[in-house]
Design a protein around this motif. Structure first.
Motif, PDB file in Angstrom:
ATOM      1  N   ASN A  65      25.055  42.692 -55.019  1.00 62.09           N
ATOM      2  CA  ASN A  65      26.008  41.795 -54.367  1.00 62.09           C
ATOM      3  C   ASN A  65      26.282  42.280 -52.952  1.00 62.09           C
ATOM      4  N   ILE A  66      26.124  41.408 -51.966  1.00 60.40           N
ATOM      5  CA  ILE A  66      26.393  41.761 -50.561  1.00 60.40           C
ATOM      6  C   ILE A  66      27.232  40.645 -49.934  1.00 60.40           C
ATOM      7  N   GLU A  67      28.352  41.030 -49.356  1.00 55.50           N
ATOM      8  CA  GLU A  67      29.215  40.052 -48.695  1.00 55.50           C
ATOM      9  C   GLU A  67      28.761  39.831 -47.260  1.00 55.50           C
ATOM     10  N   CYS A  68      28.712  38.576 -46.861  1.00 56.41           N
ATOM     11  CA  CYS A  68      28.373  38.192 -45.483  1.00 56.41           C
ATOM     12  C   CYS A  68      27.107  38.901 -44.992  1.00 56.41           C
ATOM     13  N   LEU A  69      26.057  38.781 -45.772  1.00 53.05           N
ATOM     14  CA  LEU A  69      24.805  39.427 -45.383  1.00 53.05           C
ATOM     15  C   LEU A  69      24.292  38.854 -44.072  1.00 53.05           C
ATOM     16  N   MET A  70      24.346  37.525 -43.963  1.00 51.16           N
ATOM     17  CA  MET A  70      23.822  36.865 -42.759  1.00 51.16           C
ATOM     18  C   MET A  70      24.339  35.428 -42.729  1.00 51.16           C
ATOM     19  N   ASP A  71      24.656  34.930 -41.555  1.00 46.97           N
ATOM     20  CA  ASP A  71      25.176  33.560 -41.385  1.00 46.97           C
ATOM     21  C   ASP A  71      26.405  33.314 -42.250  1.00 46.97           C
ATOM     22  N   GLU A  72      27.242  34.387 -42.409  1.00 50.97           N
ATOM     23  CA  GLU A  72      28.485  34.321 -43.171  1.00 50.97           C
ATOM     24  C   GLU A  72      28.260  33.878 -44.617  1.00 50.97           C
ATOM     25  N   ASP A 109      27.558  35.036 -48.579  1.00 49.09           N
ATOM     26  CA  ASP A 109      27.544  36.088 -49.593  1.00 49.09           C
ATOM     27  C   ASP A 109      26.342  35.863 -50.502  1.00 49.09           C
ATOM     28  N   VAL A 110      25.674  36.940 -50.854  1.00 48.52           N
ATOM     29  CA  VAL A 110      24.485  36.813 -51.703  1.00 48.52           C
ATOM     30  C   VAL A 110      24.637  37.633 -52.972  1.00 48.52           C
ATOM     31  N   ARG A 111      23.988  37.146 -54.022  1.00 53.55           N
ATOM     32  CA  ARG A 111      24.013  37.832 -55.306  1.00 53.55           C
ATOM     33  C   ARG A 111      22.614  37.860 -55.894  1.00 53.55           C
ATOM     34  N   GLY A 112      22.309  38.949 -56.564  1.00 56.15           N
ATOM     35  CA  GLY A 112      21.016  39.079 -57.211  1.00 56.15           C
ATOM     36  C   GLY A 112      21.131  39.893 -58.477  1.00 56.15           C
ATOM     37  N   PHE A 113      20.060  39.931 -59.254  1.00 51.87           N
ATOM     38  CA  PHE A 113      20.056  40.652 -60.518  1.00 51.87           C
ATOM     39  C   PHE A 113      18.610  40.987 -60.861  1.00 51.87           C
ATOM     40  N   HIS A 168      11.365  41.826 -52.418  1.00 54.99           N
ATOM     41  CA  HIS A 168      11.641  40.948 -53.561  1.00 54.99           C
ATOM     42  C   HIS A 168      12.893  40.112 -53.308  1.00 54.99           C
ATOM     43  N   PHE A 169      13.966  40.769 -52.897  1.00 54.72           N
ATOM     44  CA  PHE A 169      15.235  40.049 -52.697  1.00 54.72           C
ATOM     45  C   PHE A 169      15.249  39.272 -51.382  1.00 54.72           C
ATOM     46  N   ALA A 170      14.500  39.747 -50.367  1.00 58.38           N
ATOM     47  CA  ALA A 170      14.412  38.980 -49.120  1.00 58.38           C
ATOM     48  C   ALA A 170      13.782  37.617 -49.385  1.00 58.38           C
ATOM     49  N   ALA A 171      12.725  37.602 -50.206  1.00 57.62           N
ATOM     50  CA  ALA A 171      12.077  36.334 -50.560  1.00 57.62           C
ATOM     51  C   ALA A 171      12.992  35.476 -51.426  1.00 57.62           C
ATOM     52  N   LYS A 172      13.709  36.107 -52.329  1.00 55.49           N
ATOM     53  CA  LYS A 172      14.611  35.380 -53.219  1.00 55.49           C
ATOM     54  C   LYS A 172      15.759  34.736 -52.448  1.00 55.49           C
ATOM     55  N   PHE A 173      16.336  35.497 -51.498  1.00 56.08           N
ATOM     56  CA  PHE A 173      17.463  34.964 -50.730  1.00 56.08           C
ATOM     57  C   PHE A 173      17.008  33.851 -49.776  1.00 56.08           C
ATOM     58  N   LYS A 174      15.771  33.951 -49.291  1.00 59.58           N
ATOM     59  CA  LYS A 174      15.255  32.895 -48.412  1.00 59.58           C
ATOM     60  C   LYS A 174      15.111  31.589 -49.177  1.00 59.58           C
ATOM     61  N   GLU A 175      14.735  31.714 -50.453  1.00 61.60           N
ATOM     62  CA  GLU A 175      14.568  30.522 -51.275  1.00 61.60           C
ATOM     63  C   GLU A 175      15.908  29.955 -51.733  1.00 61.60           C
TER      64      GLU A 175
END
Length: 561
Positions: free
Chosen positions: A284-291, A293-297, A241-248
Motif C-alpha cells: 500500500n502506497i499513499e499518493c504514489l503519483m498523480d495524487e 493511492d495504490v494497493r497491491g497483493f 511487476h507492480f509498475a505494470a499492474k498499476f499502469k493497467e
C-alpha cells in the motif's frame, strides 16, 4: 595504531574494531551498525549516510547510491549501463571513458568520479569510528568483492587515500567471512581438513568460497561469483511487476517520475522482506503519483514464479566453485550463508537441494565481513597479539605476461605468470635476452570470464646498452602484492664476469658457514622458466616505466615475504 575493518557494501557500510580482546561493531549516531552508503548533495550542504538516505526522497536526482557498482568500470560496460537505467541521478561518459556523476551542489552543476564518491562514504564511516574510539583512525583493512579487477582495487585504494585512510590490506569479503568463522573454532581437526562452503548473497552480487580448515590454519581452495545476482534483483522483479499492474489498474506510469520510482522500489524491498517470513503480503502506497493511492497483493509462490530467471542462476557459481576445488558435495562438511539477499527462502531451498544439507547461519550476515577484516588488521598490527592462525589466500584470476618476440620469432608471445589460485602475496622472475628497449604487457589470461578488457598495464623496460651489439640478459620481477594488484617491480641487467679466487681450506669453511646463515629458504620468489627464461645472477639497475609514460628506478634487492 588503529585496528579497524571496513565493509563497504553496495547499499550500506559496516565498521568493526578490535579492542579489549573483543571485536565490536561500531554503532552510528542512530545506534545502528549499518550506515547507508549514500551521498546527497544540496544547495547549502552535503549529507552522507543516514542523513543522506533521509533526504533521498526529497532530492532523488542529487542523491548518489550504489557507488560500489561504478568503481573502476568503463562507462560502456553493459552491466553498468543496465545499472544506470534504474538509478535516478545523471551519469555521463568522461573524456577518459569512465563514468562521471552529475549533481547540483551549492547552486552549481558539479561532476564527481565514482572514486571521489566512495572516498566521501569512507570518510563518513571514518568519522563515525573516530567518535566511537575517541582517537584517530588511519590504518585499516577494507573488504572487497573477490571479482574486483586490478583497476577496481586501485580505485578503492585511491578512495581510501582521499578519506585519509591507509589500507594495510584489501581483503576478499569471502576470506574475511571464513577468517571470522574459523579463528574462534576450538574443535578444528589436526589432520584431515574440514571443508566449509561460504555462500554470500549480497545486495548486488553473489560470491561463493570453498575453504579448508585445520587447527590454526585456513586455506582458500576456490572462489566463484555472479557479479549481478543479489537481493536488489528480487526488488527489481517486484518493482516491474507492480509498475505494470498499476499502469493497467490506475493508469499511472511510475517510470516517468523519479520520486515515484524510488518510493515503489522502497516499498518492494519491504515487501520482499515480508515475503521471507510470510506466505503472502500486501503493498500500500499513499499518493504514489498523480495524487493516487495504490494497493497491491502478492503471494510468495507468485513471487518465486516471477523470480525463476534469477533463481536459475544460483546453481552455476556453486557448481563452478566445487569444480575449481576438485570436490563434490559429499566432501562439504557444512554450508554457511551470509549476506542480506540470502534471506529469500527460495535461495535457501536451492542451496539445501544442491548440497544435500541445510545451510547454517552461525554468523551475523551483515557484520561478518567487517569483523573478519578487523581480525586481519589485528594480525598485521604490532599492537595486538592474535592467536596463531595461518591464512592461505588465493588469487581468483590467471595473470599472464605478453611481449613481442625477438628476431625471427617476431610475434606476440605470452606466458601465465600467476595461475588461478596462486597464493597472495607472490613474486616471480622472468629472464629475457634483448639488445634494446622492449615492452611487456600485464593482462588477464581469462578475460572472457571476467567480461573485461584483458590488458591491465604496460611496462617499458630500458633503455640499456648492449656490448658488441649482442643480446643482454635481463631479469624482470613481477609482483602480486597483498592487495591483489599486479606490477612489474624491477628489471635488472645481468653481467657475467670471471673472477679468480684463491682457495684456502680454513677460509672456505668459514665462507660456507656464512652462506648458510644468510640463506632465505622461506622466500616465495621463484623464477619462471620459459623460452627465454633463465636463473638469477648479479646485475645492475635498469629503468622501468608503466604504460610508457613515466620512468622510475626499480629496486634490485631480493624481496622476501
Amino acid at each position: 595504531m588503529s585496528v579497524v575493518g571496513f565493509d563497504v557494501g553496495n547499499e550500506s557500510g559496516v565498521v568493526a574494531v578490535v579492542r579489549q580482546r573483543e571485536i565490536e561493531v561500531v554503532l552510528n549516531d542512530e545506534s545502528k551498525c549499518e550506515t547507508p552508503a549514500i551521498v546527497c548533495f544540496g544547495e547549502k550542504q552535503r549529507v552522507i549516510g543516514t542523513a543522506g538516505a533521509a533526504s533521498s526522497m526529497m532530492n532523488p536526482k542529487n542523491t548518489v547510491s550504489q557507488i560500489k557498482r561504478f568503481i573502476g568500470r568503463k562507462f560502456s560496460d553493459p552491466e553498468l549501463q543496465k545499472d544506470i537505467k534504474s538509478l535516478p541521478f545523471s551519469v555521463t561518459e568522461g573524456p577518459d571513458g569512465y563514468p562521471l556523476i552529475h549533481a547540483q551542489y551549492l547552486g552549481e552543476d558539479r561532476t564527481f568520479t565514482p572514486t571521489q564518491i566512495l572516498g566521501m562514504v569512507l570518510s563518513d564511516l571514518k568519522i563515525i569510528t573516530e567518535k566511537n574510539l575517541n582517537s584517530a583512525v588511519v590504518d585499516c583493512c577494507i573488504g572487497i568483492p573477490v571479482y574486483f579487477t586490478d583497476l577496481q582495487r586501485r580505485a578503492v585504494i585511491d578512495a581510501a587515500t582521499i578519506a585519509g585512510l591507509h589500507p594495510l590490506r584489501l581483503y576478499h569479503e569471502t576470506t574475511a567471512t571464513a577468517l571470522a568463522y574459523g579463528i574462534y573454532k576450538t574443535d578444528l581437526p589436526e589432520n584431515e581438513p574440514m571443508i566449509v562452503a561460504f555462500v554470500d548473497v549480497g545486495h548486488a552480487s553473489m560470491q561463493v568460497c570453498i575453504a579448508a580448515f585445520k587447527k590454526g590454519q585456513l586455506k582458500i581452495l576456490a572462489h566463484s561469483y555472479d557479479q549481478c545476482l543479489g537481493g536488489r534483483d528480487f526488488d527489481e522483479v517486484l518493482f516491474h511487476h507492480f509498475a505494470a499492474k498499476f499502469k493497467e489498474e490506475y493508469r499511472i506510469d511510475v517510470y516517468q517520475n523519479a520520486r515515484a520510482c524510488l518510493r515503489l522500489r522502497a516499498a518492494c524491498e519491504k515487501l520482499k522482506k515480508m515475503l521471507s517470513a510470510n506466505p503472502e503480503a500486501p503493498l500500500n502506497i499513499e499518493c504514489l503519483m498523480d495524487e493516487k493511492d495504490v494497493r497491491g497483493f502478492i503471494k510468495r509462490d507468485e513471487f518465486e514464479q516471477i523470480s525463476i530467471p534469477i533463481l536459475e542462476r544460483v546453481r552455476k557459481p556453486l557448481q563452478k566453485a566445487l569444480a575449481d576445488a576438485g570436490l563434490s558435495t559429499q566432501d562439504i562438511h557444512s554450508v554457511e550463508v551470509v549476506g542480506s539477499g540470502s534471506r529469500v527462502p527460495a535461495i535457501i531451498k536451492i542451496l539445501t537441494e544442491f548440497f544435500g544439507k541445510e545451510p547454517r547461519r552461525t554468523m551475523n550476515a551483515s557484520e561478518c565481513v567487517a569483523k573478519g577484516s578487523a581480525i586481519q588488521c589485528a594480525i598485521l598490527s604490532p599492537m595486538f597479539k592474535v592467536r596463531d592462525f595461518q591464512v592461505n589466500e588465493s588469487f581468483p584470476f590467471s595473470i599472464a605476461l605478453s611481449w613481442k618476440g625477438y628476431g625471427a620469432a617476431d610475434n606476440q608471445q605470452s606466458t601465465v605468470v600467476f595461475p588461478k589460485g596462486n597464493c597472495i602475496p607472490s613474486m616471480k622472475a622472468l629472464t629475457y635476452y634483448r639488445s634494446g628497449t622492449f615492452t611487456v604487457d600485464v593482462q588477464y589470461a581469462d578475460a572472457c570470464e571476467l567480461q573485461t578488457p584483458p590488458k591491465i598495464s604496460s611496462y617499458t623496460i630500458g633503455p640499456f646498452q648492449s656490448t658488441k651489439g649482442e643480446r643482454e640478459k635481463l631479469k624482470v620481477k613481477v609482483q602480486l602484492n597483498h592487495h591483489g594488484i599486479v606490477s612489474v617491480e624491477s628489471a635488472v641487467l645481468l653481467e657475467e664476469e670471471e673472477v679468480e679466487v684463491p682457495v684456502v681450506k680454513e677460509a672456505a669453511k668459514e665462507e660456507t658457514k656464512m652462506e648458510t646463515d644468510d640463506a632465505h629458504p622461506s622466500s616465495t620468489e621463484t623464477d619462471v622458466n620459459m623460452q627465454d627464461a633463465k636463473t638469477d645472477g648479479p646485475g645492475a639497475e635498469n629503468g622501468v616505466s608503466e604504460s610508457g609514460d613515466k620512468t622510475s628506478q626499480m629496486e634490485t634487492n631480493k624481496v622476501s615475504f
